[in-house]
Design a protein around this motif. Sequence first.
Motif, PDB file in Angstrom:
ATOM      1  N   SER A 173       0.824  -1.216   0.000  1.00 21.40           N
ATOM      2  CA  SER A 173       0.000   0.000   0.000  1.00 21.40           C
ATOM      3  C   SER A 173       0.855   1.261   0.000  1.00 21.40           C
ATOM      4  O   SER A 173       0.519   2.246  -0.666  1.00 21.40           O
ATOM      5  CB  SER A 173      -0.972   0.008   1.182  1.00 21.40           C
ATOM      6  OG  SER A 173      -0.303   0.177   2.406  1.00 21.40           O
ATOM      7  N   THR A 225       2.113   1.564  -3.548  1.00 18.37           N
ATOM      8  CA  THR A 225       1.014   1.973  -4.427  1.00 18.37           C
ATOM      9  C   THR A 225       0.734   3.462  -4.264  1.00 18.37           C
ATOM     10  O   THR A 225       0.506   4.174  -5.247  1.00 18.37           O
ATOM     11  CB  THR A 225      -0.250   1.151  -4.121  1.00 18.37           C
ATOM     12  OG1 THR A 225       0.033  -0.228  -4.365  1.00 18.37           O
ATOM     13  CG2 THR A 225      -1.415   1.585  -4.986  1.00 18.37           C
ATOM     14  N   ARG A 263       2.738   5.539  -6.324  1.00 20.49           N
ATOM     15  CA  ARG A 263       2.458   5.313  -7.748  1.00 20.49           C
ATOM     16  C   ARG A 263       3.248   4.173  -8.385  1.00 20.49           C
ATOM     17  O   ARG A 263       3.461   4.159  -9.589  1.00 20.49           O
ATOM     18  CB  ARG A 263       2.606   6.596  -8.547  1.00 20.49           C
ATOM     19  CG  ARG A 263       1.672   7.689  -8.072  1.00 20.49           C
ATOM     20  CD  ARG A 263       1.786   8.915  -8.940  1.00 20.49           C
ATOM     21  NE  ARG A 263       1.039   9.995  -8.354  1.00 20.49           N
ATOM     22  CZ  ARG A 263      -0.156  10.385  -8.768  1.00 20.49           C
ATOM     23  NH1 ARG A 263      -0.730   9.798  -9.761  1.00 20.49           N
ATOM     24  NH2 ARG A 263      -0.752  11.394  -8.180  1.00 20.49           N
ATOM     25  N   ASP A 265       3.272   0.242  -9.477  1.00 19.00           N
ATOM     26  CA  ASP A 265       2.384  -0.893  -9.720  1.00 19.00           C
ATOM     27  C   ASP A 265       2.929  -2.036  -8.877  1.00 19.00           C
ATOM     28  O   ASP A 265       4.090  -2.412  -9.029  1.00 19.00           O
ATOM     29  CB  ASP A 265       2.381  -1.290 -11.199  1.00 19.00           C
ATOM     30  CG  ASP A 265       1.749  -0.228 -12.076  1.00 19.00           C
ATOM     31  OD1 ASP A 265       0.813   0.443 -11.615  1.00 19.00           O
ATOM     32  OD2 ASP A 265       2.202  -0.082 -13.230  1.00 19.00           O
TER      33      ASP A 265
END
Length: 71
Positions: free
Chosen positions: A15, A18, A21, A23
Amino acid sequence: MVVDDEIPLAEVVGSYLTRERFDVTLAHNGADALALAHEIDPDVVVLDLALPGIDGLEVCRQLRTFSDAYV
């Protein structure tokens, strides 16, 4: 790719990545990590050393045979 057998920890690390940014793909054992790495060709692998089955050191050794991802 985040590889850790402690699912909550893998999810937290994923998290954070993510949110920045990236993947992110999660794997929870060495065999799945290697199979996924063949599929997605990750740029970076956050790898736990104490994995069930194939441990993190062996995952890293095998990963090096087909990938130049940062580990």
